[in-house]
Write an enzyme that holds these catalytic residues in place. Structure first.
Site, PDB file in Angstrom:
ATOM      1  N   GLN A   9     -38.780 -88.397 -29.653  1.00 13.08           N
ATOM      2  CA  GLN A   9     -39.864 -89.009 -28.889  1.00 13.08           C
ATOM      3  C   GLN A   9     -40.113 -88.207 -27.620  1.00 13.08           C
ATOM      4  O   GLN A   9     -39.181 -87.893 -26.871  1.00 13.08           O
ATOM      5  CB  GLN A   9     -39.528 -90.461 -28.537  1.00 13.08           C
ATOM      6  CG  GLN A   9     -40.674 -91.204 -27.878  1.00 13.08           C
ATOM      7  CD  GLN A   9     -40.370 -92.683 -27.654  1.00 13.08           C
ATOM      8  OE1 GLN A   9     -39.250 -93.147 -27.855  1.00 13.08           O
ATOM      9  NE2 GLN A   9     -41.374 -93.427 -27.229  1.00 13.08           N
ATOM     10  N   THR A  10     -41.372 -87.843 -27.382  1.00 11.69           N
ATOM     11  CA  THR A  10     -41.744 -87.099 -26.177  1.00 11.69           C
ATOM     12  C   THR A  10     -42.738 -87.861 -25.313  1.00 11.69           C
ATOM     13  O   THR A  10     -42.840 -87.592 -24.121  1.00 11.69           O
ATOM     14  CB  THR A  10     -42.332 -85.715 -26.528  1.00 11.69           C
ATOM     15  OG1 THR A  10     -43.451 -85.891 -27.388  1.00 11.69           O
ATOM     16  CG2 THR A  10     -41.287 -84.836 -27.204  1.00 11.69           C
ATOM     17  N   VAL A  11     -43.488 -88.786 -25.904  1.00  7.60           N
ATOM     18  CA  VAL A  11     -44.381 -89.662 -25.150  1.00  7.60           C
ATOM     19  C   VAL A  11     -43.751 -91.048 -25.221  1.00  7.60           C
ATOM     20  O   VAL A  11     -43.652 -91.631 -26.301  1.00  7.60           O
ATOM     21  CB  VAL A  11     -45.813 -89.671 -25.728  1.00  7.60           C
ATOM     22  CG1 VAL A  11     -46.692 -90.657 -24.975  1.00  7.60           C
ATOM     23  CG2 VAL A  11     -46.415 -88.267 -25.691  1.00  7.60           C
ATOM     24  N   HIS A  30     -46.003 -95.413 -30.269  1.00  4.90           N
ATOM     25  CA  HIS A  30     -47.139 -95.012 -31.091  1.00  4.90           C
ATOM     26  C   HIS A  30     -46.663 -94.785 -32.512  1.00  4.90           C
ATOM     27  O   HIS A  30     -45.544 -94.331 -32.742  1.00  4.90           O
ATOM     28  CB  HIS A  30     -47.860 -93.785 -30.531  1.00  4.90           C
ATOM     29  CG  HIS A  30     -46.984 -92.600 -30.274  1.00  4.90           C
ATOM     30  ND1 HIS A  30     -46.079 -92.552 -29.223  1.00  4.90           N
ATOM     31  CD2 HIS A  30     -46.872 -91.430 -30.930  1.00  4.90           C
ATOM     32  CE1 HIS A  30     -45.458 -91.374 -29.252  1.00  4.90           C
ATOM     33  NE2 HIS A  30     -45.915 -90.681 -30.276  1.00  4.90           N
TER      34      HIS A  30
END
Length: 131
Positions: free
Chosen positions: A97-99, A103
């Site tokens: 996960q980077t954001v 989502h």
């Protein structure tokens, strides 16, 4: 500018440009992925700022599921070569996960888009997709 229910100015998904929103309901919205894995790769995003899937309320889960079904049907209508989908989420930095606003990826798949699709998401870990 589309405003999520809580405005976290440092969060990409809390202040997405409204022209990017392709579908929405009261608790979630959808955009095409900015770095698509395949054509029509779409993201479903809860409007409330929540870090990952595990923080979603039952109502938010239902809202996201409603959008996923509608988007799937729309993608299949727009591109009849779509023969399947990968649906995925990353929860936590170790999972990629980077954001850090939940989502859900809806990734259309087409016959022959990879040599051997068996194993699907298991290919995230090298050597684990073939069993």
């Amino acid at each position: 500018m589309f405003q999520a229910t809580q405005n976290h100015t440092a969060c990409l998904f809390c202040s997405i440009p409204s022209e990017r929103v392709i579908a929405e309901n009261s608790l979630a919205y959808a955009i095409r992925d900015g770095f698509p894995v395949s054509p029509l790769h779409t993201l479903v995003i809860p409007k409330r700022h929540v870090v990952d899937f595990f923080g979603l309320t039952p109502a938010e889960l239902n809202a996201c599921t409603e959008l996923l079904h509608a988007l799937k049907a729309g993608i299949e209508k727009e591109d009849p070569t779509v023969a399947g989908f990968n649906i995925g989420m990353n929860a936590g930095e170790a999972a990629g996960q980077t954001v850090f606003h939940c989502h859900i990826h809806l990734i259309p798949r087409r016959a022959g888009d990879v040599e051997d699709p068996r194993g699907g998401v298991r290919h995230l870990m090298p050597g684990k997709g073939h069993y």
